[in-house]
Design a protein around this motif. Sequence first.
Motif, short mmCIF file in Angstrom:
data_model
loop_
_atom_site.label_atom_id
_atom_site.label_comp_id
_atom_site.label_asym_id
_atom_site.label_seq_id
_atom_site.Cartn_x
_atom_site.Cartn_y
_atom_site.Cartn_z
N ALA A 76 -21.71 -5.78 3.85
CA ALA A 76 -20.45 -5.10 3.53
C ALA A 76 -19.75 -4.64 4.80
O ALA A 76 -18.52 -4.57 4.84
CB ALA A 76 -20.72 -3.92 2.60
N SER A 77 -20.52 -4.34 5.84
CA SER A 77 -19.91 -3.84 7.08
C SER A 77 -18.94 -4.85 7.68
O SER A 77 -17.91 -4.47 8.24
CB SER A 77 -21.00 -3.48 8.10
OG SER A 77 -21.76 -2.38 7.64
N TRP A 102 -19.53 5.29 3.65
CA TRP A 102 -19.18 3.87 3.75
C TRP A 102 -17.69 3.66 3.54
O TRP A 102 -17.08 2.80 4.19
CB TRP A 102 -20.01 3.05 2.77
CG TRP A 102 -21.48 3.25 2.99
CD1 TRP A 102 -22.38 3.78 2.12
CD2 TRP A 102 -22.21 2.96 4.19
NE1 TRP A 102 -23.62 3.84 2.70
CE2 TRP A 102 -23.56 3.33 3.97
CE3 TRP A 102 -21.87 2.41 5.43
CZ2 TRP A 102 -24.55 3.18 4.94
CZ3 TRP A 102 -22.86 2.26 6.39
CH2 TRP A 102 -24.18 2.65 6.13
N SER A 103 -17.07 4.43 2.67
CA SER A 103 -15.61 4.31 2.51
C SER A 103 -14.90 4.82 3.76
O SER A 103 -13.83 4.29 4.13
CB SER A 103 -15.14 5.05 1.26
OG SER A 103 -15.56 6.39 1.26
N GLU A 104 -15.46 5.81 4.43
CA GLU A 104 -14.89 6.26 5.70
C GLU A 104 -14.94 5.14 6.74
O GLU A 104 -13.96 4.90 7.45
CB GLU A 104 -15.66 7.48 6.23
CG GLU A 104 -15.41 8.78 5.48
CD GLU A 104 -16.13 9.94 6.15
OE1 GLU A 104 -16.69 9.76 7.25
OE2 GLU A 104 -16.12 11.04 5.57
N LYS A 105 -16.08 4.47 6.82
CA LYS A 105 -16.21 3.37 7.78
C LYS A 105 -15.24 2.23 7.46
O LYS A 105 -14.65 1.62 8.36
CB LYS A 105 -17.66 2.85 7.79
CG LYS A 105 -18.67 3.83 8.37
CD LYS A 105 -20.08 3.26 8.30
CE LYS A 105 -21.12 4.26 8.79
NZ LYS A 105 -20.99 4.54 10.23
N ASP A 171 -15.78 -2.10 -2.99
CA ASP A 171 -17.10 -2.32 -2.41
C ASP A 171 -18.12 -1.91 -3.47
O ASP A 171 -18.26 -0.72 -3.77
CB ASP A 171 -17.25 -1.49 -1.14
CG ASP A 171 -18.66 -1.55 -0.55
OD1 ASP A 171 -19.52 -2.26 -1.09
OD2 ASP A 171 -18.88 -0.87 0.48
N MET A 172 -18.80 -2.88 -4.06
CA MET A 172 -19.78 -2.62 -5.12
C MET A 172 -21.20 -2.91 -4.65
O MET A 172 -22.07 -3.27 -5.45
CB MET A 172 -19.45 -3.44 -6.37
CG MET A 172 -18.17 -3.04 -7.06
SD MET A 172 -17.97 -3.87 -8.67
CE MET A 172 -16.46 -3.09 -9.23
N SER A 173 -21.44 -2.71 -3.37
CA SER A 173 -22.73 -3.09 -2.80
C SER A 173 -23.91 -2.44 -3.51
O SER A 173 -24.97 -3.06 -3.64
CB SER A 173 -22.78 -2.73 -1.32
OG SER A 173 -21.88 -3.53 -0.58
N SER A 174 -23.75 -1.22 -3.97
CA SER A 174 -24.91 -0.51 -4.50
C SER A 174 -24.93 -0.36 -6.01
O SER A 174 -25.83 0.30 -6.54
CB SER A 174 -25.05 0.87 -3.83
OG SER A 174 -23.87 1.62 -3.97
N ASP A 175 -23.97 -0.97 -6.73
CA ASP A 175 -24.10 -0.94 -8.19
C ASP A 175 -23.62 -2.21 -8.88
O ASP A 175 -23.49 -2.24 -10.10
CB ASP A 175 -23.42 0.29 -8.79
CG ASP A 175 -21.90 0.31 -8.63
OD1 ASP A 175 -21.36 -0.55 -7.90
OD2 ASP A 175 -21.26 1.18 -9.25
N ILE A 176 -23.41 -3.28 -8.11
CA ILE A 176 -23.02 -4.53 -8.75
C ILE A 176 -24.10 -4.99 -9.73
O ILE A 176 -25.30 -4.89 -9.47
CB ILE A 176 -22.74 -5.62 -7.68
CG1 ILE A 176 -22.07 -6.85 -8.33
CG2 ILE A 176 -24.00 -6.00 -6.92
CD1 ILE A 176 -21.55 -7.86 -7.34
N LEU A 177 -23.66 -5.43 -10.91
CA LEU A 177 -24.52 -5.91 -11.98
C LEU A 177 -25.47 -4.84 -12.53
O LEU A 177 -26.43 -5.16 -13.22
CB LEU A 177 -25.33 -7.15 -11.55
CG LEU A 177 -24.52 -8.42 -11.33
CD1 LEU A 177 -25.43 -9.59 -10.97
CD2 LEU A 177 -23.69 -8.78 -12.55
N SER A 178 -25.17 -3.59 -12.27
CA SER A 178 -25.96 -2.51 -12.85
C SER A 178 -25.36 -2.02 -14.17
O SER A 178 -26.01 -1.30 -14.93
CB SER A 178 -26.05 -1.32 -11.89
OG SER A 178 -24.79 -0.67 -11.77
N ARG A 179 -24.11 -2.44 -14.44
CA ARG A 179 -23.39 -2.05 -15.66
C ARG A 179 -22.24 -3.04 -15.83
O ARG A 179 -21.79 -3.65 -14.86
CB ARG A 179 -22.84 -0.63 -15.52
CG ARG A 179 -21.95 -0.47 -14.29
CD ARG A 179 -21.35 0.91 -14.17
NE ARG A 179 -20.61 1.06 -12.91
CZ ARG A 179 -19.78 2.07 -12.66
NH1 ARG A 179 -19.60 3.02 -13.57
NH2 ARG A 179 -19.17 2.14 -11.50
N PRO A 180 -21.76 -3.20 -17.05
CA PRO A 180 -20.63 -4.12 -17.26
C PRO A 180 -19.36 -3.60 -16.60
O PRO A 180 -19.10 -2.39 -16.58
CB PRO A 180 -20.48 -4.15 -18.79
CG PRO A 180 -21.78 -3.65 -19.33
CD PRO A 180 -22.29 -2.67 -18.32
#
Length: 360
Positions: A76-77, A102-105, A171-180
């Motif tokens: 993502a970086s 991460w949103s700050e970066k 940026d869905m790096s940490s919850d992609i495919l964890s919920r519809p």
Amino acid sequence: MKRVDNFNPGPAALPLPVLERIQAELPNYKDTGMSVMELSHRSPEYEAIHQDAEDRLRRLLGVPANYRVLFLQGGASLQFAMLPMNFLTRDERAHYVLTGSWSEKAADEARRYGEVSVDDWAKAEGYRDIPETIDFGGEDGLRYVHITSNNTIYGTQWRTLPKLSVPLVADMSSDILSRPIDVADFAMIYAGAQKNIGPSGVTVVVIREDFLASANADVPTMLSYGTHVKASSLYNTPPTFAVYVMACVLEWLEENGGVAGAEARNREKADLLYGVIDKYPDLYLGHAYKRARSDMNVTFRLRDDSVTKAFLQEAAGREFVGVKGYRTVGGVRVSLYNAVPVEAAHRFAEFMEDFARRNG
């Protein structure tokens, strides 16, 4: 075979059946006489793996036909910079909603290429909450709005994802495919795979064709989304082994109830831990406000630093791995991504209960 309860924030746990499959296939993939790591990325065997990964991702996410799927590198970086390079100029503006580090970066990278406005309401709250609405200050000169759907460091998550009249990038790096989710609400989604859908080394990008058509032309070849779309992510050698592992994880996810099944398991895991936090409010001090709590990363402190230290020492002694809070925040962080078994969350909740009875 020794296996610990792995709550690492990323790279994170992978499903044990997937690891066992990889182990079995590693020296000789489908009678090729070669490991997947040895296959040419131009070979029909690897092209089949690549296509299988895309097909499964499209099904699980519900990706519409007018979106392209890319498997890139750099995490993502790199997307923090690649996005504005392709979609921002000095005469245009992007709006970033700040909900964590991460949103700050991401916003800092965008400032190199154009005007950036920010919504820093959540920052003033110590990143304990998520804004209910997004005020992006009008559409004049606005190219896109950027959000981070889940915030690993602070343990907050957009419980309801926004719907906007302008291009929305997440940026869905940490919850992609964890919920519809409804992919059609987004102009672009990107995600490092190493938390929820695979190993480190591959980054998923899902991009709408009309948004892609508006991209800047004067972008270095390797950093142009158009380059990778035209080459079907095969412009250069892709992270072939990481894509293979991701395809295996996606197959496992499909076989275990798909995204709806993952959501139910993730909610169960999170509720176990939040239930203990709420039961002992004088001992466990949750960081996120209840309405913004993440199902992926449960963050909390204990009533003082010495008790937090004792808690972490006991957790390590019981072979709970990866639960120390991020270095700039401290405390405890328990990551509950898709591959973390419900049983592991039960064990950690029981440990929290036991610790509370002895230290409450």
